[in-house]
Design a protein around this motif. Sequence first.
Motif, short mmCIF file in Angstrom:
data_model
loop_
_atom_site.label_atom_id
_atom_site.label_comp_id
_atom_site.label_asym_id
_atom_site.label_seq_id
_atom_site.Cartn_x
_atom_site.Cartn_y
_atom_site.Cartn_z
N THR A 48 2.38 -0.50 -2.40
CA THR A 48 2.36 -2.23 -1.21
C THR A 48 2.77 -2.90 -1.39
O THR A 48 1.85 -3.07 -2.55
N ASP A 49 3.80 -3.83 -0.92
CA ASP A 49 3.35 -5.47 -1.45
C ASP A 49 2.44 -5.97 -1.37
O ASP A 49 1.17 -5.26 -0.84
N ARG A 50 1.88 -7.17 -1.22
CA ARG A 50 0.74 -7.53 -1.74
C ARG A 50 1.03 -8.01 -0.26
O ARG A 50 1.48 -8.92 -0.37
N TYR A 51 0.04 -8.41 1.25
CA TYR A 51 -0.38 -9.18 1.97
C TYR A 51 -1.71 -9.99 2.62
O TYR A 51 -2.92 -9.41 2.07
N TRP A 52 -1.41 -10.81 2.50
CA TRP A 52 -2.68 -11.57 3.22
C TRP A 52 -3.11 -11.22 4.65
O TRP A 52 -2.80 -10.70 5.68
N SER A 53 -4.61 -10.36 4.75
CA SER A 53 -5.20 -10.07 5.52
C SER A 53 -6.73 -9.40 5.79
O SER A 53 -6.97 -9.95 5.10
N ARG A 54 -6.93 -9.30 6.58
CA ARG A 54 -9.36 -8.72 6.67
C ARG A 54 -8.86 -7.36 6.26
O ARG A 54 -10.26 -7.13 5.94
N HIS A 55 -8.37 -6.31 7.26
CA HIS A 55 -8.67 -5.05 6.92
C HIS A 55 -6.94 -4.35 6.85
O HIS A 55 -6.09 -4.83 7.05
N VAL A 56 -7.59 -3.14 7.12
CA VAL A 56 -6.42 -2.10 6.31
C VAL A 56 -6.51 -1.28 7.49
O VAL A 56 -7.62 -0.32 7.06
N LEU A 57 -5.06 -0.25 7.76
CA LEU A 57 -5.27 0.68 8.28
C LEU A 57 -4.24 1.26 7.73
O LEU A 57 -2.96 1.36 7.92
N GLU A 58 -4.50 2.61 7.97
CA GLU A 58 -3.44 3.94 7.73
C GLU A 58 -3.18 4.63 8.28
O GLU A 58 -4.82 5.28 8.83
N VAL A 59 -2.73 5.44 8.39
CA VAL A 59 -2.09 6.79 9.70
C VAL A 59 -1.10 7.52 9.12
O VAL A 59 -0.42 7.17 8.30
N ARG A 60 -0.95 8.96 9.00
CA ARG A 60 0.01 9.39 8.25
C ARG A 60 1.28 8.94 9.53
O ARG A 60 1.56 8.17 10.78
N SER A 61 2.36 8.53 8.32
CA SER A 61 3.99 8.21 9.12
C SER A 61 4.58 9.03 9.82
O SER A 61 5.26 8.30 10.47
N ASP A 62 4.45 10.11 10.27
CA ASP A 62 4.64 10.57 11.16
C ASP A 62 4.21 11.40 12.24
O ASP A 62 4.51 11.68 13.15
N SER A 63 2.95 10.54 12.52
CA SER A 63 2.08 10.40 14.09
C SER A 63 2.59 9.73 14.76
O SER A 63 3.31 8.91 14.33
N PRO A 64 2.06 10.06 15.85
CA PRO A 64 3.27 8.54 17.17
C PRO A 64 2.26 7.52 17.17
O PRO A 64 3.35 7.13 17.13
N PHE A 65 1.69 7.20 16.65
CA PHE A 65 1.16 6.11 16.68
C PHE A 65 1.49 4.77 15.52
O PHE A 65 1.86 4.19 15.80
N ALA A 66 1.81 5.90 14.44
CA ALA A 66 2.62 5.60 13.21
C ALA A 66 3.91 4.20 13.70
O ALA A 66 3.81 3.58 13.63
N LYS A 67 3.97 4.79 14.87
CA LYS A 67 5.68 4.30 15.64
C LYS A 67 5.44 2.63 16.09
O LYS A 67 6.36 2.22 16.90
#
Length: 113
Positions: free
Chosen positions: A61-80
């Motif tokens: 990924t690019d670099r982003y200023w953040s505290r936490h990071v969440l990964e999910v499958r890109s084909d999951s309903p949640f990703a949308k």
Amino acid sequence: EDFPKDRGMLFVYSNNDFRQFWMPETFFDLAIAFLNENFVVMAVENPVAHHTTRIEPIPRTDRYWSRHVLEVRSDSPFAKLLRPGVQLSPKGEEFIDYLKSKSFLGPETPISN
């Protein structure tokens, strides 16, 4: 290889910083959301291409200023549903108490259960 579409991985940190993510040896594309200390989505990359080995080049990924990071499958309903400005609400008192005990969340951090 087996990562259900209704699950994710939350990477919890005690400080804000520039974060960049990549997932070698992953067999499916990911949606990666960068969150602030209140679990508000600051940025999303979707999809981050899968990469089944540790041989470079590995998609990052690019670099982003953040505290936490969440990964999910890109084909999951949640990703949308992941987009900048969305407030995520971690569930479970034990999880929230754990984050506070490790100083990942201050006592004043508003979290809705």
